[in-house]
Design an enzyme around this catalytic site. Structure first.
Site, mmCIF file in Angstrom:
data_model
loop_
_atom_site.group_PDB
_atom_site.id
_atom_site.type_symbol
_atom_site.label_atom_id
_atom_site.label_comp_id
_atom_site.label_asym_id
_atom_site.label_seq_id
_atom_site.Cartn_x
_atom_site.Cartn_y
_atom_site.Cartn_z
ATOM 1 N N ALA A 21 -33.896 3.907 7.827
ATOM 2 C CA ALA A 21 -33.194 2.634 8.027
ATOM 3 C C ALA A 21 -33.489 1.604 6.929
ATOM 4 C CB ALA A 21 -33.519 2.088 9.420
ATOM 5 N N ASP A 32 -34.271 3.368 13.970
ATOM 6 C CA ASP A 32 -33.058 3.047 13.212
ATOM 7 C C ASP A 32 -32.417 1.778 13.731
ATOM 8 O OD1 ASP A 32 -33.451 6.131 12.989
ATOM 9 O OD2 ASP A 32 -32.248 5.503 11.283
ATOM 10 N N ASN A 59 -33.652 6.064 17.633
ATOM 11 C CA ASN A 59 -34.361 6.709 16.528
ATOM 12 C C ASN A 59 -33.914 8.171 16.473
ATOM 13 O OD1 ASN A 59 -36.310 6.579 14.374
ATOM 14 N ND2 ASN A 59 -37.715 7.765 15.644
ATOM 15 N N LYS A 60 -34.418 8.876 15.491
ATOM 16 C CA LYS A 60 -34.047 10.272 15.240
ATOM 17 C C LYS A 60 -34.026 11.094 16.533
ATOM 18 C CE LYS A 60 -33.156 11.773 12.130
ATOM 19 N NZ LYS A 60 -31.729 11.812 11.787
#
Lengths: 376, 376
Positions: A55, A243, A253-254
């Site tokens: 990010a 992110d 997030n991932k």
């Protein structure tokens, strides 16, 4: 941070003073290669193809991409086209919009002739601020690691991380890795469990590479192993990036972050998220409303690596004819997050917690969940 | 089940009447290749190298391996050596010990000259019983899928599975897939989310291949995606196999199963385990006391697949110099398991639930948790 013995950032102005250099992260860990960006198209493609990712770095690259566009054509239409082109590259990370808004907002009132210089200066400032912000996240976060070390003298602090929230994902230091590098540099003994992070293997290829170059002890595991390690008492804390984090503390997030968070809750392991303020989306309360990028099936169906004789090769790993889905992110509900490590300190993952550190955001969109829940 | 249009089992006696044929599962999904086993060493290597894998098939292969050994030398010492050699191949699946004990116990009282015939017959019986057991698991399990279909008319039942508990893991039908094949054959519309299952990709390479050949709609996802799919309401039930289930219902299965179970609990998705009785270890109550196999680091560091021009190639995917850990299984506590689908019906994951279906095991080792907990 260092590559061999040379200090690097993940993005910088080239010697010509206007083109932009990045590290081609798709070539890591097998080759260390830098790429020169000379226009907005190249910058946009570098983001979309994930030569740069993470990010904060997406934000910095977009800012420089806009500067490159303005250098070529400082007119309003050209700027708006470039901004739209860059914004379309990745939908989930909020830093992208934040960085573009900042550069575009800065140049909007200016005469055309002044715009390029100011855009470059603002992009440079975004990069420098990112470094400083992560340095501070390191300062705040290292206290958690130090406390864990004091609770368990005579053995390393074991940290589990997911994906790459390292210096390669930021401009320097990284977000989740900032406390880790800081602790390591202070001589605190630690060991990092590195999730492989399928499908693009950012853990095995980027985080492991980073930690190895910096001399931080670590072990790579498949994404499925983290729950078992927590059950076995092998993890003192989880530490990941984000992110986008909502105003109420939901963490996007991932993909797979949620699974680690829910296992951490089940096993009593603290789960922390390094969340620099540009990754906080004050306009959103519920993480479920954040768009989740669906990436290409081929990222799952094919794996690229290096052969025994040093060639880069891509192999198919999914049965022919089998469809593949590839959601790139998931949402970890705030209730599973022990704390958010920001550049201003550690907040509970609640609207109240975040507003305590960022009171100037006091007018954010409220919601039924605002401030309703304390971290466990 | 069928490969193209030809019905196959995963293990069978060759035309010569004594050597044993298996499908080389390490070559799938890129090539369909059978391998002939002519002695105990070959059988043991086939298990250790995972040319055959899956708890039920490991048991059947070990039984045939012992028969091959007895054919060569029916003496007590040779039998004991062969048994020890086979038992050492994989530590977690309980079926291995169960099958070896059964064949060894059968031949022990016999004259040497009679032993080989009886060993082959017993191995064949183990294989046939496995098929029948899984057929029954299909009968019991299909009721769950049928009920889900009735609750949600007009759309497919979405099932998430992990690893390969398919016919390739058993002798035929599979364990977790038996209800799926049965439902599909009955015309119930369904869709299977297939976890890739790193590091050996049994989901992407074996389950996807199986389901594809049988015409069952499915989609491959990385292991990290399952939690997100459950959060999104895209999973009606989870259905997995087991390498060993304790007398109190703790489920030892492929690494990552626990993460799916804890996410299923968090999202309210039912989590079922297909547990044929030979995979139940009546001598163990607490799953934490089951040995978890630590496999070679190279299984994580290297990925094998097929190149665009059809070659099989192995590539490195982990940064050079980074250590790797590779625990192959984890323990899903009984409290997270909605039910155990056995050949005698569906039991709650408790000692009382299991003893209700297997009352002849009433003398099993009790424990503090025996019968203490009802499934949620």
């Amino acid at each position: 941070m260092k590559v061999e013995t040379v200090p690097y950032r993940s993005i910088w102005l080239d010697d010509d003073g206007w083109s932009v250099r990045i590290i081609d992260q798709t070539a890591l860990p097998h080759a260390f290669r830098t790429v020169r960006l000379t226009g907005v198209e190249e910058a946009a493609r570098a983001i979309a193809d994930m030569r740069v990712r993470g990010a904060p770095l997406i934000g910095a690259t977009a800012a420089y991409g806009l500067a490159l566009a303005i250098r070529r054509d400082p007119g309003d239409d050209a700027i708006e086209d470039a901004r739209a082109r860059l914004l379309a590259t990745r939908p989930t990370a909020i830093n992208l919009r934040w960085a573009l808004d900042r550069v575009a907002g800065m140049v909007a009132p200016l005469l055309s002739a002044e715009r390029a210089d100011v855009a470059y200066r603002e992009a440079g400032r975004i990069a420098d601020e990112d470094v400083e912000r992560n340095r501070r996240i390191g300062e705040h976060g290292v206290a958690l690691i130090r406390a864990a070390a004091e609770r368990n003298p005579g053995r390393p602090v074991r940290i589990l991380t997911h994906c790459n929230a390292g210096w390669l994902a930021a401009v320097d230091w990284g977000t989740a890795t900032a406390p880790i590098y800081r602790a390591h540099d202070e001589g605190i003994e630690l060991h990092v469990w590195v999730d492989e992070t399928r499908p693009r293997n950012q853990g095995a290829s980027l985080t492991a590479w980073e930690l190895g170059h910096h001399g931080v002890p670590h072990t790579v595991v498949v994404d499925s192993a983290g729950g078992h390690l927590m059950q076995q008492g092998q993890v003192d804390l989880c530490l990941v990036g984000t992110d986008r984090t909502t105003a109420a503390g939901d963490v996007v997030n991932k993909i797979g972050t949620y699974l680690k968070a829910v296992a951490a809750r089940d096993t009593g392991v603290p789960f922390y998220v390094a969340a620099p303020s540009p990754s906080i989306d004050w306009s959103v309360v519920d993480g479920a409303s954040v768009p989740i990028e669906e990436r290409a099936a081929d990222e799952v169906a094919f794996v690229t690596g290096s052969t025994a004789d040093g060639r880069t090769e891509t192999v198919r790993v999914v049965a022919h004819g089998s469809p593949v889905a590839n959601p790139a992110f998931d949402v970890t509900p705030a209730r599973l997050v022990t704390g958010l490590i920001t550049e201003r300190g550690i907040a509970s993952a609640t609207a109240a917690g975040l507003l305590g550190l960022f009171p100037e955001r006091g007018t954010v969109a409220g919601g039924p969940r605002a401030g309703a829940e304390a971290p466990g």
